[in-house]
Design a protein around this motif. Structure first.
Motif, short mmCIF file in Angstrom:
data_model
loop_
_atom_site.label_atom_id
_atom_site.label_comp_id
_atom_site.label_asym_id
_atom_site.label_seq_id
_atom_site.Cartn_x
_atom_site.Cartn_y
_atom_site.Cartn_z
N PHE A 47 0.82 -1.22 0.00
CA PHE A 47 0.00 0.00 0.00
C PHE A 47 0.85 1.27 0.00
O PHE A 47 0.58 2.19 -0.79
N PRO A 48 1.90 1.38 0.85
CA PRO A 48 2.73 2.60 0.77
C PRO A 48 3.39 2.77 -0.59
O PRO A 48 3.55 3.91 -1.06
N LEU A 49 3.79 1.66 -1.23
CA LEU A 49 4.41 1.77 -2.54
C LEU A 49 3.42 2.31 -3.57
O LEU A 49 3.75 3.21 -4.36
N ILE A 50 2.19 1.79 -3.57
CA ILE A 50 1.16 2.26 -4.50
C ILE A 50 0.83 3.73 -4.23
O ILE A 50 0.69 4.54 -5.16
N TRP A 51 0.76 4.10 -2.96
CA TRP A 51 0.46 5.48 -2.59
C TRP A 51 1.59 6.43 -3.02
O TRP A 51 1.34 7.55 -3.47
N THR A 52 2.84 5.96 -2.89
CA THR A 52 3.98 6.77 -3.32
C THR A 52 3.97 6.99 -4.82
O THR A 52 4.25 8.10 -5.31
N ILE A 53 3.66 5.94 -5.58
CA ILE A 53 3.57 6.08 -7.04
C ILE A 53 2.48 7.08 -7.41
O ILE A 53 2.65 7.90 -8.32
N ARG A 54 1.36 7.04 -6.70
CA ARG A 54 0.27 7.98 -6.97
C ARG A 54 0.71 9.41 -6.68
O ARG A 54 0.46 10.33 -7.48
N LEU A 55 1.38 9.63 -5.55
CA LEU A 55 1.84 10.97 -5.20
C LEU A 55 2.90 11.48 -6.19
O LEU A 55 2.98 12.68 -6.44
N SER A 56 3.70 10.56 -6.76
CA SER A 56 4.75 10.97 -7.68
C SER A 56 4.20 11.56 -8.96
O SER A 56 4.93 12.22 -9.70
N LEU A 57 2.94 11.34 -9.23
CA LEU A 57 2.30 11.87 -10.44
C LEU A 57 1.55 13.17 -10.18
O LEU A 57 0.81 13.63 -11.03
N THR A 58 1.76 13.75 -8.98
CA THR A 58 1.08 14.99 -8.61
C THR A 58 2.10 16.01 -8.12
O THR A 58 3.29 15.71 -7.98
N ASN A 59 1.61 17.23 -7.83
CA ASN A 59 2.46 18.28 -7.26
C ASN A 59 2.20 18.44 -5.76
O ASN A 59 2.36 19.53 -5.20
N TYR A 60 1.80 17.37 -5.11
CA TYR A 60 1.40 17.42 -3.69
C TYR A 60 2.57 17.86 -2.81
O TYR A 60 3.72 17.48 -3.01
N ARG A 61 2.23 18.72 -1.82
CA ARG A 61 3.17 19.18 -0.80
C ARG A 61 2.60 18.85 0.56
O ARG A 61 1.47 19.25 0.87
N ALA A 62 3.36 18.16 1.39
CA ALA A 62 2.86 17.72 2.69
C ALA A 62 2.60 18.88 3.63
O ALA A 62 1.76 18.78 4.53
N ASN A 63 3.31 20.01 3.46
CA ASN A 63 3.09 21.16 4.33
C ASN A 63 1.93 22.05 3.86
O ASN A 63 1.65 23.07 4.47
N ARG A 64 1.30 21.66 2.75
CA ARG A 64 0.13 22.39 2.25
C ARG A 64 -0.98 21.38 1.97
O ARG A 64 -1.39 21.16 0.83
N ALA A 65 -1.42 20.73 3.04
CA ALA A 65 -2.39 19.64 2.88
C ALA A 65 -3.72 20.12 2.31
O ALA A 65 -4.44 19.35 1.66
N ASN A 66 -4.07 21.39 2.55
CA ASN A 66 -5.37 21.91 2.09
C ASN A 66 -5.31 22.52 0.69
O ASN A 66 -6.35 22.94 0.16
#
Length: 315
Positions: A47-66
């Motif tokens: 599950f963490p591997l699949i979630w990491t692959i998903r995040l790698s295709l986005t511009n997500y920033r953990a300090n800007r969750a909203n």
């Protein structure tokens, strides 16, 4: 509830459980016991591997969750593969891997070969040699940082004694050319005993009858070493290289303790770059793509190496 009622309920429960299990096939019983473990492994690893692959295709920033998350596709991978700083960290990691593995294999196998001779006090010296790998990387990093100090470092005074240089003007950690070698020396000092133990197990697994037969054929010690010792200990040696290669590829704490691994430094390994992108710049999507690339590289190289190891074992 009386003791008689309690003692009578336990056998009845076990009988019911036995009857239920008796109606299941061996495969069903096996999955009944293995299933929870498989589910836990999937939850922890897959599950963490699949979630990491998903995040790698986005511009997500953990300090800007909203903040709004945009789908960028393979843009993060393209930026990583064209970033010169990433390739510099890859080069620094390759330098670190090659030299640490080479030194640890040569020194570790040499020590194992000497200890395998079973001389007087070999158990004592084996314990002394193994001591460095029992220490934590934080302790080892602080200890060697003290040895590398220009003013009071014992390592500097030793080098100055051999070269005739001024010890106060000599420093490995602060020198751009010598800093990578400082890390190589410390890692070799700490983990050569690990390679030695694996090689020692391989050497002691060789039957004495093979050497006796070689002596009957009047084979020299040098020929016995290259035709018996090295080939039969090679699978153990390759196994040690596999373990140390994977560990050194993700080396982080020891490098930070010694040099800090600053941005653009010759000691900035891939693990330090990944940490900086994820937890200092907070480019989580970018760091996830970098993590996926590192995973593919390590998994691919390890798979090829394991196939080669299996071929050596089959000989």
């Amino acid at each position: 509830m009386s003791d008689e009622t309690t003692t009578g309920a336990a056998p009845r429960l076990s009988v019911r459980l036995a009857r239920r299990l008796g109606g299941l096939s061996d495969r069903a019983i096996a999955w009944l016991f293995v299933g929870p473990t498989v589910f836990l492994l999937l939850a922890i690893n897959i599950f963490p591997l699949i979630w990491t692959i998903r995040l790698s295709l986005t511009n997500y920033r953990a300090n800007r969750a909203n903040a709004d998350v945009k789908w960028v596709g393979l843009r993060n991978y393209e930026r990583i593969l064209t970033d010169p700083d990433i390739w510099n960290s890859m080069q620094a990691t390759a330098h670190f891997l090659i030299w640490t593995l080479a030194l640890q294999v040569l020194i570790g196998f040499g020590l194992a070969y000497l200890i395998n001779k079973k001389f007087k006090g070999d158990n004592f010296w084996t314990t002394v040699i193994v001591l460095p790998m029992m220490l934590s990387p934080a302790v080892v990093g602080n200890f060697w940082t003290f040895l590398y100090q220009p003013q009071i470092g014992l390592f500097n005074y030793g080098v100055a004694f051999l070269t005739g240089a001024d010890p106060s003007s000599f420093t490995m950690i602060g020198d751009v050319d010598l800093a990578p070698w400082a890390i190589v020396i410390v890692d070799t000092w700490m983990w050569t005993p690990f390679v030695m133990l694996i090689c020692l197990a391989g050497l002691r697994s060789i039957p004495d009858s093979i050497y006796e037969a070689a002596e009957c054929d009047r084979a020299s010690k040098w020929r016995q070493f290259w035709t018996i010792t090295v080939p039969m200990a090679l699978p153990f040696l390759m196994l040690a290289v596999l373990f140390r290669g994977i560990e050194n590829f993700k080396m982080f704490d020891l490098v930070v303790q010694l040099t800090g691994g600053g941005p653009g430094s010759v000691t900035e390994l891939t693990s330090i770059t990944l940490k900086r992108e994820a937890f200092e710049k907070w480019r989580t999507g970018y760091a996830s793509a970098y993590a996926v690339i590192l995973f593919v590289v390590v998994f691919g190289l390890a798979s090829i190496y394991v196939k080669a190891l299996n071929k050596v074992k089959e000989r």
